[in-house]
Design an enzyme around this catalytic site. Structure first.
Site, PDB file in Angstrom:
ATOM      1  N   ASP A 103     -20.427  20.777  22.067  1.00  0.00           N
ATOM      2  CA  ASP A 103     -21.809  21.060  22.476  1.00  0.00           C
ATOM      3  C   ASP A 103     -22.578  20.494  23.042  1.00  0.00           C
ATOM      4  O   ASP A 103     -23.202  19.666  22.411  1.00  0.00           O
ATOM      5  CB  ASP A 103     -22.506  21.837  21.583  1.00  0.00           C
ATOM      6  CG  ASP A 103     -23.428  23.067  21.722  1.00  0.00           C
ATOM      7  OD1 ASP A 103     -24.065  22.162  22.579  1.00  0.00           O
ATOM      8  OD2 ASP A 103     -24.273  23.625  21.117  1.00  0.00           O
TER       9      ASP A 103
ATOM     10  N   TRP B 282     -27.183  24.159  14.389  1.00  0.00           N
ATOM     11  CA  TRP B 282     -26.745  24.791  16.084  1.00  0.00           C
ATOM     12  C   TRP B 282     -25.295  24.798  15.474  1.00  0.00           C
ATOM     13  O   TRP B 282     -24.344  25.143  15.573  1.00  0.00           O
ATOM     14  CB  TRP B 282     -26.683  23.338  17.308  1.00  0.00           C
ATOM     15  CG  TRP B 282     -28.359  23.756  17.820  1.00  0.00           C
ATOM     16  CD1 TRP B 282     -29.380  23.015  17.149  1.00  0.00           C
ATOM     17  CD2 TRP B 282     -28.852  25.192  17.792  1.00  0.00           C
ATOM     18  NE1 TRP B 282     -30.787  23.774  18.539  1.00  0.00           N
ATOM     19  CE2 TRP B 282     -29.982  24.617  18.356  1.00  0.00           C
ATOM     20  CE3 TRP B 282     -28.448  26.576  18.332  1.00  0.00           C
ATOM     21  CZ2 TRP B 282     -30.605  26.132  18.671  1.00  0.00           C
ATOM     22  CZ3 TRP B 282     -29.183  27.369  18.664  1.00  0.00           C
ATOM     23  CH2 TRP B 282     -30.286  27.121  18.955  1.00  0.00           C
TER      24      TRP B 282
ATOM     25  N   LYS C 196     -31.777  21.827  29.030  1.00  0.00           N
ATOM     26  CA  LYS C 196     -32.386  20.490  28.709  1.00  0.00           C
ATOM     27  C   LYS C 196     -31.813  19.320  29.352  1.00  0.00           C
ATOM     28  O   LYS C 196     -33.543  18.746  30.459  1.00  0.00           O
ATOM     29  CB  LYS C 196     -31.381  20.077  26.456  1.00  0.00           C
ATOM     30  CG  LYS C 196     -32.100  21.365  26.065  1.00  0.00           C
ATOM     31  CD  LYS C 196     -31.017  21.220  24.743  1.00  0.00           C
ATOM     32  CE  LYS C 196     -31.423  22.373  24.369  1.00  0.00           C
ATOM     33  NZ  LYS C 196     -32.697  22.716  23.702  1.00  0.00           N
TER      34      LYS C 196
END
Length: 360
Positions: free
Chosen positions: A172, A102, A196
């Site tokens: 993030d 990511w 999530k």
């Protein structure tokens, strides 16, 4: 219907209490005779839901009035572009820490807008440990420093918050938001995909310090300007109303559990017992440095990967779902977000131990 234990990395499980309330309110929200997903986002009813959700998130995270909270579409991946578009503010370079897939995606996208400097990288150790603060080569002239506190795919997590001086810190937090207490004041901007720890896919939360708004890169689309969304209270267009509503229910559920401190204690117990079971076995292994093991995403391998398929089949038969590791790393991965109850982790450990007895 019997609910099974869902270890999906995302979209992830939601609290059963939240789903039941949403089910109860699906056709008739609070006696209004229609579903909340059918309401105008500008109606006083929905505005009240939106305002309550924002206030509950502010309460849970201790977000001050000098930060704007945005409820956006486009997923966290859109933020890879929106961040440089909004935060460069006349500068030409930004610092990024590379700790996995990511991070790399964020770096690749930011490179379209500025000179990306890699302040530090975990590539040399195979992405099994994060760089220490002393290893960060920071540029005082950078527009911001970006990092990924938890790499969902690899299961690699920072055990500290990088110190960036006067340079705004960008994080993030897609897979760790609300899983433990943090000091929001350490960050210039926090972003998180909802799927999530917040709610269903399709919603992204951005928490941005107000002084960073209003100076976008020339040519930035209107819908990519944070200030446009902040000024319109996230309603410059039709927002993802049902996702916003469900996020609000999750925030109230978190408060009912005792807030982030209580969830943090539960999450710590869950990850400690799962890693302890892995470490006590010669049959299972986790490659991450102990200080950088993810609380939320626990990857593990079997001593004989020829047994992977059987493990997954029997796990599913035992009511343990979505344990297959990401295609880029293989093995298994148990994502144990806030909504995954402690008994799910206990059931997984019991299954792992029984499988080992049968196949070691």
């Amino acid at each position: 219907m019997t609910r099974k234990y869902n270890f999906s990395a995302g979209p992830a499980g939601l609290p059963s209490e939240v789903l039941l309330q949403a089910q109860e309110e699906l056709l008739d929200w609070h006696g209004k005779g229609l579903s909340i997903m059918e309401m105008s986002h500008r109606s006083k009813e929905f505005v009240s839901v939106a305002e309550a959700a924002e206030q509950d998130l502010r309460d849970l995270m201790g977000i001050g009035s000098d930060y704007k909270v945005l409820f956006l579409q486009g997923g966290a991946t859109s933020q890879f572009s929106m961040i440089p578009m909004n935060l460069l503010r006349g500068k030409t370079t930004a610092d990024y820490i590379n700790t996995g897939i990511w991070s790399k995606k964020a770096i690749q996208e930011a490179s379209r807008y500025c000179d990306v400097r890699i302040a530090a990288s975990s590539e040399g150790n195979g992405f099994t440990a994060v760089p220490s603060q002393s290893e960060l080569e920071l540029n005082a002239e950078a527009a911001y420093l970006h990092y990924t506190p938890n790499e969902t795919i690899g299961g690699l997590e920072f055990d500290y918050v990088p110190q960036s001086g006067d340079v705004p810190l960008v994080a993030d937090l897609s897979s760790t938001i609300l899983s433990r207490e943090i000091d929001v004041n350490q960050f210039g901007l926090i972003y998180a995909g909802a799927q999530k720890n917040i709610g269903p896919a399709g919603l992204t939360v951005v928490i941005v310090r107000e002084d960073l708004l209003g100076d976008v890169v020339a040519g930035t689309p209107t819908m990519f300007d944070y200030k446009v969304h902040a000024d319109a209270e996230s309603m410059c267009n039709t927002p993802p109303t049902y996702g916003w509503y469900l996020a609000g229910l999750v925030f109230k559920w978190l408060k009912a559990q005792g807030g982030v401190a209580a969830i943090q204690a539960a999450n710590q117990r869950k990850q400690e017992k799962l890693y302890a079971a892995i470490d006590a076995s010669d049959f299972y292994a986790n490659p991450m440095a102990s200080a950088n093991r993810s609380w939320m995403n626990v990857p593990f391998t079997l001593a004989d990967d020829a047994l992977d398929k059987l493990f997954l089949e029997q796990a599913e038969e035992s009511g343990l779902l979505n344990l297959k590791g990401h295609r880029s790393v293989g093995g298994m991965r148990a994502s144990i977000y806030n909504a995954v109850p402690e008994e799910a982790v206990d059931a997984l450990i019991a299954f792992m131990q029984q499988f080992e007895k049968q196949h070691a």
